[in-house]
Write a protein that holds these residues in place. Sequence first.
Motif, PDB file in Angstrom:
ATOM      1  N   ALA A  44       0.835  -1.206   0.000  1.00  0.00           N
ATOM      2  CA  ALA A  44       0.000   0.000   0.000  1.00  0.00           C
ATOM      3  C   ALA A  44       0.867   1.253   0.000  1.00  0.00           C
ATOM      4  O   ALA A  44       0.587   2.220  -0.728  1.00  0.00           O
ATOM      5  N   GLU A  45       1.939   1.247   0.809  1.00  0.00           N
ATOM      6  CA  GLU A  45       2.856   2.388   0.837  1.00  0.00           C
ATOM      7  C   GLU A  45       3.540   2.581  -0.511  1.00  0.00           C
ATOM      8  O   GLU A  45       3.712   3.702  -0.982  1.00  0.00           O
ATOM      9  N   PHE A  46       3.916   1.470  -1.146  1.00  0.00           N
ATOM     10  CA  PHE A  46       4.571   1.536  -2.451  1.00  0.00           C
ATOM     11  C   PHE A  46       3.628   2.119  -3.502  1.00  0.00           C
ATOM     12  O   PHE A  46       4.024   2.976  -4.295  1.00  0.00           O
ATOM     13  N   GLN A  47       2.375   1.675  -3.513  1.00  0.00           N
ATOM     14  CA  GLN A  47       1.383   2.197  -4.469  1.00  0.00           C
ATOM     15  C   GLN A  47       1.159   3.688  -4.245  1.00  0.00           C
ATOM     16  O   GLN A  47       1.077   4.464  -5.201  1.00  0.00           O
ATOM     17  N   ALA A  48       1.065   4.102  -2.976  1.00  0.00           N
ATOM     18  CA  ALA A  48       0.865   5.518  -2.665  1.00  0.00           C
ATOM     19  C   ALA A  48       2.059   6.341  -3.129  1.00  0.00           C
ATOM     20  O   ALA A  48       1.895   7.443  -3.679  1.00  0.00           O
TER      21      ALA A  48
ATOM     22  N   GLU B 198       1.883   6.740  -6.938  1.00  0.00           N
ATOM     23  CA  GLU B 198       0.866   7.738  -7.301  1.00  0.00           C
ATOM     24  C   GLU B 198       1.395   9.147  -7.078  1.00  0.00           C
ATOM     25  O   GLU B 198       1.208  10.029  -7.903  1.00  0.00           O
ATOM     26  N   ARG B 199       2.078   9.351  -5.955  1.00  0.00           N
ATOM     27  CA  ARG B 199       2.632  10.671  -5.649  1.00  0.00           C
ATOM     28  C   ARG B 199       3.696  11.058  -6.667  1.00  0.00           C
ATOM     29  O   ARG B 199       3.773  12.208  -7.109  1.00  0.00           O
ATOM     30  N   GLN B 200       4.524  10.097  -7.084  1.00  0.00           N
ATOM     31  CA  GLN B 200       5.544  10.384  -8.089  1.00  0.00           C
ATOM     32  C   GLN B 200       4.907  10.766  -9.418  1.00  0.00           C
ATOM     33  O   GLN B 200       5.393  11.657 -10.116  1.00  0.00           O
TER      34      GLN B 200
END
Length: 185
Positions: free
Chosen positions: A50-54, A57-59
Motif C-alpha cells: 500500500a505504501e509503495f502504491q501511494a 501515485e505521488r511520483q
Amino acid sequence: MKSYSTKANANRAAKSQGLELGAFEVIEIDGRFIFQAISSDLFDEAEADAEFQALQERQKELLAITVEAIVGYNPQLLLPAPVPVFNGLTYCPECGIHLNNGYGSDVAHPEGDIYCLACDHVLAKGKLVKSSVDNPVQLVWEIADRLWGARRKDIIAECVRQGVAYNTARTQYQAFYKVKSKEAK
C-alpha cells in the motif's frame, strides 16, 4: 524441540524445514543449538504494498506538475505517435531515452554490437564474422606488436576496428602472446 551439536547443523535443519535465511534465529542453550522462527509480524507485506502504491501515485502527480511547469498546459497539444528509430525501437528499453539521442557501434563493443549511447545497453548483437581485410592474421600480429604492452581488450578492439573478424583477432592475439611471452623469458 530438537537440539543440534553445532550452529551450522541448526542452520541446515532450519533450511531443510523450508525457512529462509533471516526467517529464523539460532539460539544456544547449554552448549547445544536450536532454531526458532522469527515472528513475521515485524513486516507487513500488505502495508508495504500500500505504501509503495501511494508512493508511485505521488511520483506520477509530481511528474505531471513538473511537466506542466516546464511545458505549460496546452489541451490542444497533440503529440505524434512515436516513430521507430532503430530496429522497431523508439526508446531504449533499459534507460528509456529516445534513440534519436544516439545509438552506435564502435570499439567499445568489439563484437560490433549496436548499443544505446546513454546507458550502453546492447540493442542488437552483431559480430563481424568474416574479415574485411586481406591477410587478417598478419594484420593482427602487426597491430599486437605495435601495441605490445597495451591491454588485450584494446589490442583486439583495434584489430576489429581495422576490419579483422572478432574471433580471428582473439585467436591470433593469443598465438602472438604465446610466442611473445616466450621471447621475453
